[in-house]
Each structure stands twice: as C-alpha cells, then as structure tokens.
Write a protein that holds these residues in place. Sequence first.
Motif, mmCIF file in Angstrom:
data_model
loop_
_atom_site.group_PDB
_atom_site.id
_atom_site.type_symbol
_atom_site.label_atom_id
_atom_site.label_comp_id
_atom_site.label_asym_id
_atom_site.label_seq_id
_atom_site.Cartn_x
_atom_site.Cartn_y
_atom_site.Cartn_z
ATOM 1 N N SER A 1 0.818 -1.214 0.000
ATOM 2 C CA SER A 1 0.000 0.000 0.000
ATOM 3 C C SER A 1 0.850 1.261 0.000
ATOM 4 O O SER A 1 0.339 2.364 -0.210
ATOM 5 C CB SER A 1 -0.924 0.001 1.222
ATOM 6 O OG SER A 1 -0.156 -0.061 2.418
ATOM 7 N N THR A 2 2.154 1.116 0.235
ATOM 8 C CA THR A 2 3.028 2.284 0.333
ATOM 9 C C THR A 2 4.162 2.314 -0.687
ATOM 10 O O THR A 2 4.829 3.337 -0.821
ATOM 11 C CB THR A 2 3.653 2.373 1.739
ATOM 12 O OG1 THR A 2 4.392 1.167 2.004
ATOM 13 C CG2 THR A 2 2.572 2.545 2.796
ATOM 14 N N LEU B 1 -1.864 3.108 -5.459
ATOM 15 C CA LEU B 1 -1.094 3.916 -4.504
ATOM 16 C C LEU B 1 -0.544 5.156 -5.186
ATOM 17 O O LEU B 1 -0.420 5.231 -6.410
ATOM 18 C CB LEU B 1 0.046 3.098 -3.887
ATOM 19 C CG LEU B 1 1.178 2.591 -4.802
ATOM 20 C CD1 LEU B 1 2.343 3.570 -4.797
ATOM 21 C CD2 LEU B 1 1.662 1.228 -4.343
ATOM 22 N N LYS B 2 -0.211 6.142 -4.344
ATOM 23 C CA LYS B 2 0.446 7.369 -4.763
ATOM 24 C C LYS B 2 1.722 7.483 -3.946
ATOM 25 O O LYS B 2 1.690 7.362 -2.719
ATOM 26 C CB LYS B 2 -0.477 8.556 -4.512
ATOM 27 C CG LYS B 2 0.134 9.924 -4.773
ATOM 28 C CD LYS B 2 -0.860 11.017 -4.397
ATOM 29 C CE LYS B 2 -0.256 12.403 -4.541
ATOM 30 N NZ LYS B 2 -1.214 13.466 -4.120
ATOM 31 N N ARG B 3 2.855 7.701 -4.624
ATOM 32 C CA ARG B 3 4.126 7.672 -3.915
ATOM 33 C C ARG B 3 5.040 8.788 -4.382
ATOM 34 O O ARG B 3 5.167 9.036 -5.585
ATOM 35 C CB ARG B 3 4.807 6.318 -4.138
ATOM 36 C CG ARG B 3 6.104 6.153 -3.360
ATOM 37 C CD ARG B 3 6.750 4.831 -3.682
ATOM 38 N NE ARG B 3 8.020 4.677 -2.998
ATOM 39 C CZ ARG B 3 8.926 3.748 -3.269
ATOM 40 N NH1 ARG B 3 8.684 2.882 -4.232
ATOM 41 N NH2 ARG B 3 10.050 3.672 -2.597
#
Length: 518
Positions: A100-101, A230-232
């Motif tokens: 998720s990360t 997800l956005k990273r």
Amino acid sequence: MASLTHVCVWSSKGWTHITPEEVARSHPGGSVSARSGLFMCELCGQYVRFVDGDIQTPHFRHSAYEESKNCPERTFGPGGNYTYVAGEHELPIRIVNITSTGFSFELGLVAVPRELLKKQMRKELTIVPSNKLMTPFVYSYERLNRDVLTYVPIGDCPSEKYTVISSDEIERTYWPHVTNGVRESGAIFDAESGKLLLDDADVIVGKEYYLLSRVRPYNIYNGVSIRQLLKRNISWSTWYLSQVTATDLTESAAKFFLTYHCRLTSQPISIQPIWPVYVQSPYVIQNSGETTWLLIQGQGETTTKTYPAATMLYYPSDGGKVCSIEGNERQQLISTGRAKVLEYTYLWKKPLNERAEQPRVTISDVNGNPVPSGLQNIIPQNHIIRVIAPFDGTIRLEKNGFVIEQISLKAEISIELDAIQYGVRVLILQGLDIVWSAEYKKENSEVLSSDDTVNFQNLVHAHGRKIPVSHTLGATIILLKNYPKTRKWISEKIRSGYMEEDALAYYKNFIVMLKSKR
C-alpha cells in the motif's frame, strides 16, 4: 511517391491492415491528418497521415511531429527489409513487492553458458541506472542461476534506462548493453508476472495490467477499467500506480493503451515450440534435435529472425506461422516482432537423455526459516508457510485423503499459505512430479504399536515422496527379531535404495521406542 506499406485502421475486429487505394475510395479527393488518429503504422505504433490530391497518388506518410523517428520504414524506406540484432533484445524488468506504500524493481539476466562465464576476466557485473540519483548495482557472476533466468534487485526508484556492464562477448549474444526502463509518461506492466511491457507490446481484453506514471489516469475511457493502487513521492516526483484492464475491444480502449506504446489485440505475439521434445524455462528452450519446429502467432505483419542466421522454412497454418529452424549454434537466438523484438528465446542444443534435477523450491515460515518436509508434529508459526519456485507449478492441500484446495504456483512469485493445521498435507507439484510435501499430525505415542502386523500396515500405507535411504539403516534390522513382516519390508526398501518419506519418519520413531525398552 512510395507509400508506407504497413498501415492499419481500427475496426470491430481490432487493428486491420488497409491500403491507400481503400482509403481513397472512402475519402475521395481529401487528405487525413495524423492527429485524427485514424491510421496507425503497424511497425512503430504511431499515427500517420493519408495524402491524396490531383497531383500526388494516394499514399500514407509519417508525420514530422512524431515522438519517435525510429520506424524501420523511415530507415529502410517503404517495404524495405530490416533485421534484428542481438542488442535489440531487451532484458526483462519487473515490478515486485507491491504494498500500500511502495514497490521495487528487478532486472532479469538471461542465462549465460557456464563456460562463457568462467572466461570472464571481471568477476562482477554492474547495472547503472540513468537516474543520476541512484547508485550502480554490482553483482557477482556466481549469483547467476544455471540454465534459467536470474532476477536481481535494481532499487525502488523508476529509471528510464539501465546500462549493463559485462563483456563484449556476453553483450554480442546475451545481454544488450542498454535496456529501456520506465518512462515518466508512463509504463505498462503485466500484473500476473510483473514484467514491463516493451514498446508495441500486445495487451488483451480481460487481462490485468499495472500502469505506473507521473500523471494520475482517470477512468473516462470506454472499455477500460482503472483503479488507483497507490500514490508515492520519489525523489521530489509523484508517481501513481494503478491497476488497468481492457474490459472490451473498443477504439477508446485501443487508443488509451496506444498512449503508453501498447497495442490492444485479440491475438498477442508468441513463440511456441512444437517439436522435438523440449524443456522450457524463461527465455530458453532446450532440445537435442538438429531442426526445431515453432508456432509463431501475432496480429499484424510480424518478422521472425535468427541470430546467428540460420535456415528457416515456413509451412501453411490457420493458427499462425509454423516454421522450422536448422540450428547452427549450440545457443540459437530466435526473435519475433514488428518494429522491434517483442518476444525472443534461445534454442539450446542439449541432450535430454539425462535424469533431470529436481527443481529447487523454497519453503519458509514467517521468519524466513526453512520448513522441513515429511511427517511433522509441529505447526509452523502463525500457521503460515511461504512457497517460491523457479517454475510454474501447483500447490495442493489435502485432508483425510481428499483435495481441499489447489492453487496455481507462478515461477519466481512467492505465495503465502495461512491455513496450515493438523490433519493437512501440503504438496508442491512441478508438472506431475511431487517435489516437496509435508503432513501435519499431532504427536501420538499410541500410533506406535508392538504388534508386527499393525506396524507393517502402517509402513505399507505411509505417504510422501520417495527419498534415498542409506545402507547404514541395515544396522537397525537386528532390533526387528520379533517383527518378521516389518523386518522383511524394511530389508526390501534398503535394497531398493528408496523409502516413502512418512514411512521413514515412522520407522525411526519405532526404532527409538524399541531401544527405550531394551
């Protein structure tokens, strides 16, 4: 003016070949801009112009505003011949460890013959990302798997290119000096294998893919499902990872994937060996024949090449192109594609009359500790085991002799089983062979019996794969003076050199019991 000869238009059946004469009949006396998105070059996947008028004959033409100027018809001229060289065969890159990360990447190094690796003066290879914020990755040649692809970590930061520094001899045939990575404009990955799709690669309806891009994609396309995972933030840049699926063969879906240099099709490019009998692993087909027959499939005008050049003959087929290849080299490179190589494999000429080694599977608990096989009376921590294997296979869970679950095992992809309990038997199969098994039973001293017939029956009905037994086991037979049936059965097993795994575990416990009574 000579017209481009590899042009297609979207139809209800997908991208379909079209000629200038056909377009002229439907667009009399007019030209069509490349920006219209009507006509696509089959070789480079870019939109092209249609030109017609009183002076010029109808023809297709590449636009001056194209992103890439590397189309073969630009280089060799319309209808010109072009060939692939070893350096065009890019190494596979895959996205792994998706949470998720975050995520990370691995680069696949195609198997190189051991005799070639032993000749290398340099003992290490270096992988240099084009992203200047990243440091090079250095790996020993000893890390490489024999005869199968080896994936090595290349960090968690996207890079547009990777330079592999090895040797001239390896680069000529096996590893290209530069492999393309992830563009900032976006890259598509196969969700099942994690592999990065090359430019002009095929995508199909219903299959899941990952899209990694700097720009967030929106779910506004007819025939495409998009779900953000997800956005990273990476090195002052924001990246979006989304799951994308073509839900229907529509023009809108086709143009969406074309934005990321992929082609929506109902028949993806593939290379399938037919004969002789072969052993296949990623990017390697091993057989012992002088001639190999292959089925080449794919939509559009494909080109199949060999390196070094070898004699190829084609045969008519309704399901694709069947070709025979006379292998001149021990490692013959076979590739197919349109504007560039999309699929390739090595034909390794090798006798297959030897006994194949048992594939190595890795079974571990939640802490990474190896999990033993055979009859076990201790459940792994948290009732969990993790399985990873070099080839596709199957995980089978049994209880009371019945199959309760069967799970597909993909090569190099870790699978976690979280339902390990007493009474369950776990089997790992590669093809039809059981390469690992374990059965979990509560320890029960009453299972061991002083009755010769009971012991004999317990041994006869024991499960598990056959494992080698040493003749030193014969020293225990002296303890079986009062157990003639058991003694005869054990003696036969010692002579054969093999015994069922669970039977050996039972017999060892039985011997311990006899020694304790002496």
